[in-house]
Scaffold this active site. Structure first.
Site, mmCIF file in Angstrom:
data_model
loop_
_atom_site.group_PDB
_atom_site.id
_atom_site.type_symbol
_atom_site.label_atom_id
_atom_site.label_comp_id
_atom_site.label_asym_id
_atom_site.label_seq_id
_atom_site.Cartn_x
_atom_site.Cartn_y
_atom_site.Cartn_z
ATOM 1 N N TRP A 206 -22.652 43.016 -22.215
ATOM 2 C CA TRP A 206 -23.572 42.215 -21.396
ATOM 3 C C TRP A 206 -22.900 40.866 -21.122
ATOM 4 O O TRP A 206 -22.457 40.207 -22.068
ATOM 5 C CB TRP A 206 -24.882 42.024 -22.174
ATOM 6 C CG TRP A 206 -25.949 41.289 -21.462
ATOM 7 C CD1 TRP A 206 -26.425 41.517 -20.203
ATOM 8 C CD2 TRP A 206 -26.723 40.194 -21.983
ATOM 9 N NE1 TRP A 206 -27.445 40.642 -19.912
ATOM 10 C CE2 TRP A 206 -27.650 39.813 -20.983
ATOM 11 C CE3 TRP A 206 -26.736 39.495 -23.193
ATOM 12 C CZ2 TRP A 206 -28.569 38.776 -21.155
ATOM 13 C CZ3 TRP A 206 -27.647 38.474 -23.366
ATOM 14 C CH2 TRP A 206 -28.548 38.121 -22.356
ATOM 15 N N ASP B 65 -27.186 43.820 -31.450
ATOM 16 C CA ASP B 65 -28.107 43.387 -30.390
ATOM 17 C C ASP B 65 -28.929 44.610 -29.992
ATOM 18 O O ASP B 65 -28.384 45.588 -29.479
ATOM 19 C CB ASP B 65 -27.280 42.869 -29.204
ATOM 20 C CG ASP B 65 -28.163 42.436 -28.022
ATOM 21 O OD1 ASP B 65 -29.402 42.497 -28.139
ATOM 22 O OD2 ASP B 65 -27.593 42.037 -26.982
ATOM 23 N N ALA C 164 -31.989 45.640 -27.664
ATOM 24 C CA ALA C 164 -32.884 45.148 -26.611
ATOM 25 C C ALA C 164 -33.610 46.278 -25.896
ATOM 26 O O ALA C 164 -34.462 46.016 -25.044
ATOM 27 C CB ALA C 164 -32.081 44.325 -25.599
ATOM 28 N N LYS D 210 -38.167 44.369 -22.908
ATOM 29 C CA LYS D 210 -38.188 45.644 -22.174
ATOM 30 C C LYS D 210 -39.205 46.608 -22.774
ATOM 31 O O LYS D 210 -40.011 47.176 -22.047
ATOM 32 C CB LYS D 210 -36.807 46.302 -22.181
ATOM 33 C CG LYS D 210 -35.625 45.348 -22.236
ATOM 34 C CD LYS D 210 -35.219 44.801 -20.900
ATOM 35 C CE LYS D 210 -34.395 43.567 -21.103
ATOM 36 N NZ LYS D 210 -33.448 43.150 -20.197
HETATM 37 C C1 LMR Z 1 -29.811 42.693 -17.770
HETATM 38 O O1 LMR Z 1 -28.789 42.973 -18.407
HETATM 39 O O2 LMR Z 1 -29.918 42.901 -16.553
HETATM 40 C C2 LMR Z 1 -30.994 42.095 -18.503
HETATM 41 O O3 LMR Z 1 -30.731 41.993 -19.854
HETATM 42 C C3 LMR Z 1 -31.486 40.848 -17.879
HETATM 43 C C4 LMR Z 1 -30.597 39.678 -18.106
HETATM 44 O O4 LMR Z 1 -31.100 38.665 -18.586
HETATM 45 O O5 LMR Z 1 -29.399 39.739 -17.802
#
Ligand code: LMR
Length: 395
Positions: free
Chosen positions: A127, A208, A210, A243
């Protein structure tokens, strides 16, 4: 002072979200930001969340500050949700945080505070906000191979080879389930091998999580964190409720720090409270309280789980439909992996040029690395996407 500033790099996920909003075309498809949408394109407030909020409005008698760690009942309920039977109150320090990002940030702050020289290892890719926060905090970072762009599955051999380089006390950032951005996940056996490596090297997992409940189900998605909890003396877990409870804007998250013993837990708790105080004092409470009410009330919990399960199976259905449509339209099995990936995302593995073409020529928005949000699709848009992908890859 303010005239010294220069524009900061835009977060590519949030920039794409803005670009989509500004696109005047009627027929456009948003597969960008990781937000669940139903078949009507709406991100609904979950039934159990609405019910808990109504009850909260009725019953809440004060908005006075909570503790610096937030409501202990929220932490307890979340520990149970994520760790199940592996939960151990005597070892886990926890603070409520503003969303999963807040939990990651506080976890990294804790790392910087406690282990100045440690390096954090992150999957390539990960991410984008992970490396962004890590760099901002000036924490040493290394990448480890994770995704094989040819097979579109986990490059486990590469991952283990790279992680052999970790030093004792380094942290290894792992996605608890539903890897973002790839959708490719570790098997149970691979989690076991990662745990062996962490034990052998003395490195510490930073998990992590999520998307619990979006992959193979609430229990199955927690397999990795539970295994590590049972085996590792120390671990950090950053959890998001955005989420799986759909409470994105309430900013609801929890940071857990697993200590080797009760004394270290108490010292860690004191440090986490201190870090919360330095950054924002008390964490937001509304979303946390709603989540705790749902988890602790059998009827609300059953209804929440049923709705979450419908979300999960809906996404799986879309994955299967898309894999079938791509098989037909490309006359090949090269995209079959879409049905194997789990969670909200899949990385298609097409070039950035093709992603741009999808956006410009077809109004289809996905992140530049070809990550697409499966929940942005519905039964009508799947064939449109499949034929657009087939077109751009043959150009
Ligand atoms: C994403 O990866 O799209 C989500 O976790 C939203 C974000 O805050 O980036």
């Amino acid at each position: 002072m303010l005239t010294n500033l220069t524009p900061q790099p835009a977060d590519k996920i949030l920039a794409l979200m803005q670009m989509f909003r500004e696109d005047p075309r009627e027929a456009k498809i948003d597969l960008g930001v990781g937000v669940y949408k139903n078949a009507q394109g709406i991100t609904p407030v979950m039934r159990a969340v609405k019910a808990a909020e109504r009850q909260l409005v009725e019953d809440q008698t004060t908005k006075a500050y909570t503790g610096l760690a937030g409501d202990p009942a929220f932490a307890k309920a979340m520990r149970g949700l994520i760790l199940g039977d592996a939960d151990d109150d005597s070892r886990i320090a926890a603070v409520a945080t503003p969303g999963g990002t807040g939990a990651i940030r506080q976890g990294l702050e804790l790392m910087r505070f406690a282990a100045e020289d440690a390096t954090i290892w992150v999957s390539t890719p990960t991410w984008p906000n992970h490396p962004s926060i890590i760099k901002y905090l000036d924490i040493p970072m290394q990448g480890y191979r994770y995704f094989d762009n040819t097979t579109r599955s986990v490059d486990f051999v590469g991952m283990m080879a790279d992680l052999k380089g970790v030093k004792k006390g380094d942290l290894v950032l792992l996605h608890g389930c539903c890897h973002n951005p790839t959708g490719a996940n570790l098997t149970a056996d691979q989690w076991g091998q990662v745990a062996d490596l962490l034990e052998d090297t003395g490195a510490i997992p930073f998990v992590d999580i999520a998307y619990q409940g979006f992959g193979d189900g609430l229990e199955a998605d927690a397999y990795g964190p539970r295994l590590l909890m049972a085996r590792m003396p120390e671990m950090i877990i950053a959890a998001s409720c955005s989420k799986n409870f759909g409470v994105y804007r309430e900013r609801t998250g929890l940071l857990m720090a697993v200590a080797p013993n009760e004394k270290a837990k108490a010292e860690t708790q004191s440090t986490l409270n201190f870090l919360n105080r330095q950054n924002y004092s008390f964490p937001p409470d509304h979303g946390a309280r709603v989540v705790q009410m749902i988890l602790d009330d059998p009827a609300l919990r059953t209804d929440w789980q049923a709705e979450l399960e419908a979300v999960r199976t809906g996404m799986l259905g879309l994955r299967n439909q898309l894999a079938d449509a791509l098989r037909q339209d490309t006359n090949s099995d090269q995209f079959d992996f879409v049905a194997q990936h789990r969670g909200m995302f899949s990385r298609l593995g097409i070039s950035e040029d093709k992603v741009t073409k999808l956006r410009e020529d077809h109004g289809i928005y996905m992140i530049g690395d070809s990550r697409m949000n499966i929940a942005g699709l519905n039964a009508e848009t799947v064939p449109i996407l499949a034929s657009a992908i087939a077109r751009v890859i043959s150009d």
